[in-house]
Enzyme design. Structure first.
Site, PDB file in Angstrom:
ATOM      1  N   CYS A  65       0.532  -1.307  -0.148  1.00 38.14           N
ATOM      2  CA  CYS A  65      -0.115   0.005   0.150  1.00 38.14           C
ATOM      3  C   CYS A  65       1.063   1.305  -0.041  1.00 38.14           C
ATOM      4  O   CYS A  65       1.565   1.732  -1.172  1.00 38.14           O
ATOM      5  CB  CYS A  65      -0.957   0.141   1.078  1.00 38.14           C
ATOM      6  SG  CYS A  65      -2.368   1.145   1.029  1.00 38.14           S
ATOM      7  N   HIS A 101      -3.548  -5.376   0.603  1.00 39.63           N
ATOM      8  CA  HIS A 101      -3.319  -6.029   1.717  1.00 39.63           C
ATOM      9  C   HIS A 101      -3.131  -7.244   1.865  1.00 39.63           C
ATOM     10  O   HIS A 101      -4.358  -7.925   2.314  1.00 39.63           O
ATOM     11  CB  HIS A 101      -3.877  -5.114   2.806  1.00 39.63           C
ATOM     12  CG  HIS A 101      -3.584  -3.815   2.746  1.00 39.63           C
ATOM     13  ND1 HIS A 101      -2.378  -3.390   3.852  1.00 39.63           N
ATOM     14  CD2 HIS A 101      -4.320  -2.790   2.612  1.00 39.63           C
ATOM     15  CE1 HIS A 101      -2.627  -2.005   4.004  1.00 39.63           C
ATOM     16  NE2 HIS A 101      -3.565  -1.415   3.035  1.00 39.63           N
ATOM     17  N   GLU A 105      -1.609  -9.373   3.868  1.00 40.84           N
ATOM     18  CA  GLU A 105      -1.731  -9.802   5.182  1.00 40.84           C
ATOM     19  C   GLU A 105      -2.879  -9.779   5.928  1.00 40.84           C
ATOM     20  O   GLU A 105      -2.938 -10.282   6.931  1.00 40.84           O
ATOM     21  CB  GLU A 105      -0.521  -8.861   5.808  1.00 40.84           C
ATOM     22  CG  GLU A 105      -0.872  -7.414   6.353  1.00 40.84           C
ATOM     23  CD  GLU A 105      -0.958  -6.484   4.974  1.00 40.84           C
ATOM     24  OE1 GLU A 105      -0.571  -7.125   4.003  1.00 40.84           O
ATOM     25  OE2 GLU A 105      -1.583  -5.352   4.818  1.00 40.84           O
TER      26      GLU A 105
END
Ligand SMILES: [Mn+2]
Length: 239
Positions: free
Chosen positions: A109, A212, A214
């Site tokens: 990001c 993202h 994660e």
């Protein structure tokens, strides 16, 4: 020993408490991918930054607040959010030193934008005012564990090698984005409105995504491959 991955410990700018923080999902993703995460508090001391990079095998540039327009030599446009110039400066220095020491770098990001800028590219301060006909890129925060919009992967990219398909779905939580990349870098993923969602260096040591992984990998394990790639590169370079 597992590869050590350095992450910048950031400030919570919405809170006056003097704390350095990191979202747990970055730590979980590095653990799950087989690395050991360590946090580096913000500093502008170059010798300390050299030490940080020397003690790690790879660098993770995490997501966060907006990049300071002052560092872009631009005036802030309407729609700019929280900024942290000290963090930006720190991450630009971390990037430079990691590149110098030949350590693999993954940007998530904001981190993807830091990479683009560090390599001579440009970013949008606010895609919704500076890019026409953009699709929605700001999912509700509570739904970031879900897939949202599609991205097309360049078939000559690391992302394509990892996902083995031309189109994937990703989450999205940004209003800034990469506008262009500099020399030695290529664009690897785009959303349907033409915005850049993935970049990598020609030598493959530096790569970034606008989404993202994660926050997705627990439900969508293939997303962890992005973090595994960082760890794999660290292992290769350690040998
Ligand atoms: Mn997006």
């Amino acid at each position: 020993m597992k590869p050590v991955i350095l992450i910048c410990a950031v400030r919570n700018l919405k809170d006056s408490k003097k704390q350095f923080l990191i979202h747990e999902s970055y730590v979980s993703a590095i653990h799950a991918a087989g690395g050991t995460p360590i946090l580096a508090p913000i500093t502008n001391d170059l010798s300390e930054i050299k030490s940080y990079i020397s003690m790690c095998d790879g660098l993770l540039l995490s997501g966060g607040e907006d990049v300071s327009p002052m560092l872009l030599n631009e005036e802030p446009i309407r729609g700019i959010g929280y900024i942290s110039e000290e963090r930006d400066r720190f991450e630009f220095m971390l990037f430079k030193e990691a590149k110098k020491q030949n350590k693999p770098i993954l940007g998530i990001c904001k981190g993807c934008q830091i990479i683009a800028l560090s390599t001579g590219g440009k970013i949008y301060q606010d895609i919704f005012t500076q890019h026409s006909n953009t699709i929605e890129h700001s999912q509700p925060e509570e739904q970031l564990g879900e897939l949202f919009h599609t991205v097309s992967l360049d078939d000559n990219s690391k992302l394509y090698e990892l996902f083995k398909t031309e189109k994937i779905r990703v989450n999205s939580w940004h209003h800034q984005a990469v506008l262009s990349v500099g020399e030695g870098m290529k664009i690897t993923a785009k959303s349907s409105d033409g915005l850049i969602e993935g970049i990598e260096s020609i030598d493959g040591l530096i790569f970034g995504v606008q989404w993202h992984p994660e926050l997705l990998f627990e439900k969508y394990p293939e997303q962890l491959s992005i973090y595994k790639e960082l760890i794999d590169q660290c292992i290769k370079l350690k040998k």
